[in-house]
Design a protein around this motif. Structure first.
Motif, PDB file in Angstrom:
ATOM      1  N   UNK A 187      48.518  57.924  36.221  1.00 16.71           N
ATOM      2  CA  UNK A 187      47.673  58.578  35.222  1.00 16.71           C
ATOM      3  C   UNK A 187      46.419  57.733  35.017  1.00 16.71           C
ATOM      4  N   UNK A 188      45.255  58.348  35.177  1.00 17.46           N
ATOM      5  CA  UNK A 188      43.990  57.621  35.069  1.00 17.46           C
ATOM      6  C   UNK A 188      43.702  57.258  33.608  1.00 17.46           C
ATOM      7  N   UNK A 189      43.379  55.993  33.395  1.00 17.98           N
ATOM      8  CA  UNK A 189      43.044  55.526  32.046  1.00 17.98           C
ATOM      9  C   UNK A 189      41.779  54.691  32.102  1.00 17.98           C
ATOM     10  N   UNK A 190      41.110  54.623  30.981  1.00 20.01           N
ATOM     11  CA  UNK A 190      39.980  53.716  30.796  1.00 20.01           C
ATOM     12  C   UNK A 190      40.266  52.998  29.490  1.00 20.01           C
ATOM     13  N   UNK A 191      39.594  53.410  28.415  1.00 15.46           N
ATOM     14  CA  UNK A 191      39.994  52.919  27.101  1.00 15.46           C
ATOM     15  C   UNK A 191      41.253  53.650  26.644  1.00 15.46           C
ATOM     16  N   UNK A 192      41.309  54.967  26.946  1.00 10.89           N
ATOM     17  CA  UNK A 192      42.489  55.786  26.669  1.00 10.89           C
ATOM     18  C   UNK A 192      42.854  56.580  27.909  1.00 10.89           C
ATOM     19  N   UNK A 193      43.740  57.581  27.762  1.00 10.63           N
ATOM     20  CA  UNK A 193      44.090  58.466  28.874  1.00 10.63           C
ATOM     21  C   UNK A 193      42.912  59.400  29.125  1.00 10.63           C
ATOM     22  N   UNK A 237      30.247  62.591  28.205  1.00 10.13           N
ATOM     23  CA  UNK A 237      31.058  61.429  28.534  1.00 10.13           C
ATOM     24  C   UNK A 237      32.463  61.587  27.951  1.00 10.13           C
ATOM     25  N   UNK A 238      33.364  60.714  28.381  1.00 11.07           N
ATOM     26  CA  UNK A 238      34.689  60.686  27.768  1.00 11.07           C
ATOM     27  C   UNK A 238      34.666  59.679  26.619  1.00 11.07           C
ATOM     28  N   UNK A 239      35.292  60.043  25.492  1.00 10.67           N
ATOM     29  CA  UNK A 239      35.305  59.162  24.334  1.00 10.67           C
ATOM     30  C   UNK A 239      36.677  59.198  23.661  1.00 10.67           C
ATOM     31  N   UNK A 240      37.027  58.080  23.022  1.00 12.18           N
ATOM     32  CA  UNK A 240      38.175  58.043  22.116  1.00 12.18           C
ATOM     33  C   UNK A 240      37.617  58.221  20.712  1.00 12.18           C
ATOM     34  N   UNK A 241      38.048  59.270  20.035  1.00 14.70           N
ATOM     35  CA  UNK A 241      37.592  59.525  18.672  1.00 14.70           C
ATOM     36  C   UNK A 241      38.826  59.578  17.789  1.00 14.70           C
ATOM     37  N   UNK A 252      45.256  63.039  20.683  1.00 16.92           N
ATOM     38  CA  UNK A 252      45.299  62.060  19.597  1.00 16.92           C
ATOM     39  C   UNK A 252      44.592  60.763  19.957  1.00 16.92           C
ATOM     40  N   UNK A 253      44.971  59.699  19.263  1.00 19.27           N
ATOM     41  CA  UNK A 253      44.293  58.411  19.419  1.00 19.27           C
ATOM     42  C   UNK A 253      44.379  57.841  20.828  1.00 19.27           C
ATOM     43  N   UNK A 254      45.384  58.247  21.593  1.00 19.27           N
ATOM     44  CA  UNK A 254      45.544  57.685  22.939  1.00 19.27           C
ATOM     45  C   UNK A 254      44.696  58.407  23.980  1.00 19.27           C
ATOM     46  N   UNK A 255      44.075  59.522  23.595  1.00 21.90           N
ATOM     47  CA  UNK A 255      43.325  60.328  24.560  1.00 21.90           C
ATOM     48  C   UNK A 255      41.856  59.938  24.595  1.00 21.90           C
ATOM     49  N   UNK A 269      38.895  49.102  13.563  1.00 24.98           N
ATOM     50  CA  UNK A 269      39.143  50.057  14.630  1.00 24.98           C
ATOM     51  C   UNK A 269      40.523  49.945  15.237  1.00 24.98           C
ATOM     52  N   UNK A 270      40.764  50.803  16.223  1.00 29.09           N
ATOM     53  CA  UNK A 270      42.077  50.879  16.856  1.00 29.09           C
ATOM     54  C   UNK A 270      41.946  50.853  18.376  1.00 29.09           C
ATOM     55  N   UNK A 271      43.081  50.610  19.021  1.00 29.31           N
ATOM     56  CA  UNK A 271      43.137  50.597  20.483  1.00 29.31           C
ATOM     57  C   UNK A 271      44.291  51.494  20.937  1.00 29.31           C
ATOM     58  N   UNK A 272      44.052  52.422  21.880  1.00 27.05           N
ATOM     59  CA  UNK A 272      45.101  53.339  22.318  1.00 27.05           C
ATOM     60  C   UNK A 272      46.320  52.617  22.896  1.00 27.05           C
ATOM     61  N   UNK A 273      47.497  53.184  22.635  1.00 26.90           N
ATOM     62  CA  UNK A 273      48.753  52.659  23.176  1.00 26.90           C
ATOM     63  C   UNK A 273      48.991  53.251  24.562  1.00 26.90           C
ATOM     64  N   UNK A 274      48.445  52.622  25.569  1.00 27.01           N
ATOM     65  CA  UNK A 274      48.553  53.162  26.927  1.00 27.01           C
ATOM     66  C   UNK A 274      49.061  52.138  27.927  1.00 27.01           C
ATOM     67  N   UNK A 275      49.435  50.951  27.464  1.00 30.96           N
ATOM     68  CA  UNK A 275      49.879  49.911  28.394  1.00 30.96           C
ATOM     69  C   UNK A 275      51.049  50.331  29.261  1.00 30.96           C
TER      70      UNK A 275
END
Length: 220
Positions: free
Chosen positions: A157-163, A192-196, A180-183, A144-150
């Motif tokens: 900007x509100x973030x959880x796992x992604x934006x 719910x909100x999901x990163x797909x 994309x992957x960061x959303x 798997x992957x992790x969003x680039x939001x650091x």
């Protein structure tokens, strides 16, 4: 710099699971062209390859490895293959089909440690949660992957796992969108909100974000 609309599309990076030995040189992710070249150099016909992860992307990697003629073992900690996209029946069918093609598949199993065999050998010894120990030439991590939001920390900007975005791909800040992957987009099906993080979703999100950014209301 000032802007009227802003799109955050910074993608993601591979997850490195916290497994002893995961940073050994014979353990590869499959993310960049250099990664692919390193895998190709080691995944020669007959090579013993272990792949961590049997998700959507993992199955694409698996198909390429099978075509290269390696001895492939796949370890998936979920109870079935492609666990986030397939139910138990479909996931079981995929596993059965893979095994008929000569792929050894361990579901409901974790890799607990990776260590060199030693004695001048470049091989690795991989210990599984099932108690099995495998000797392999190459390990591929497809977990798997992790969003680039650091970089957004402190931006407002509100973030959880992604934006976090709504159905228009807009964040909590007016005029700021993500795709994309960061959303981490709102999903109407689950509520719910999901990163797909797969390419078709990224393409759809890019279109929806672009339409809203030019003033044409569109929902995902």
């Amino acid at each position: 710099e000032p802007y009227d609309r802003l799109l955050v599309a910074t993608g993601s990076h591979p997850v490195r699971p916290p497994i002893p030995g995961i940073d050994l040189p014979q353990v590869q992710t499959c993310w960049t062209l250099d990664d692919a070249r390193a895998i190709a150099a080691h995944a020669q016909p007959g090579a013993r390859v272990l792949q961590l992860g049997a998700g959507f992307i993992g199955c694409i990697i698996m198909e390429a490895l099978v075509k290269r003629g390696v001895q492939l073992t796949v370890v998936e900690m979920g109870d079935r293959m492609v666990p986030r996209m397939m139910g138990p029946t479909a996931g079981g069918m995929i596993k059965d089909w893979c095994q008929t093609k000569g792929v050894r598949v361990h579901t409901g199993t974790r890799v607990e440690a990776i260590e060199p065999v030693g004695g001048g050998s470049q091989a690795l010894k991989v210990r599984l949660s099932s108690g099995d120990t495998l000797e392999v030439d190459l390990v591929i991590s497809a977990t798997g992957v992790k969003p680039n939001i650091g970089f957004l920390q402190g931006s407002g900007i509100a973030t959880k796992l992604g934006v976090l975005t709504d159905v228009n791909l807009q964040s909590n800040l007016p005029g700021v969108f993500a795709a994309g992957d960061c959303a981490e987009a709102f999903d109407k099906v689950t509520g719910k909100t999901i990163v797909s993080a797969i390419q078709p979703n990224a393409a759809d999100q890019a279109y929806v974000a672009a339409m809203n950014m030019i003033g044409r209301p569109t929902e995902l």
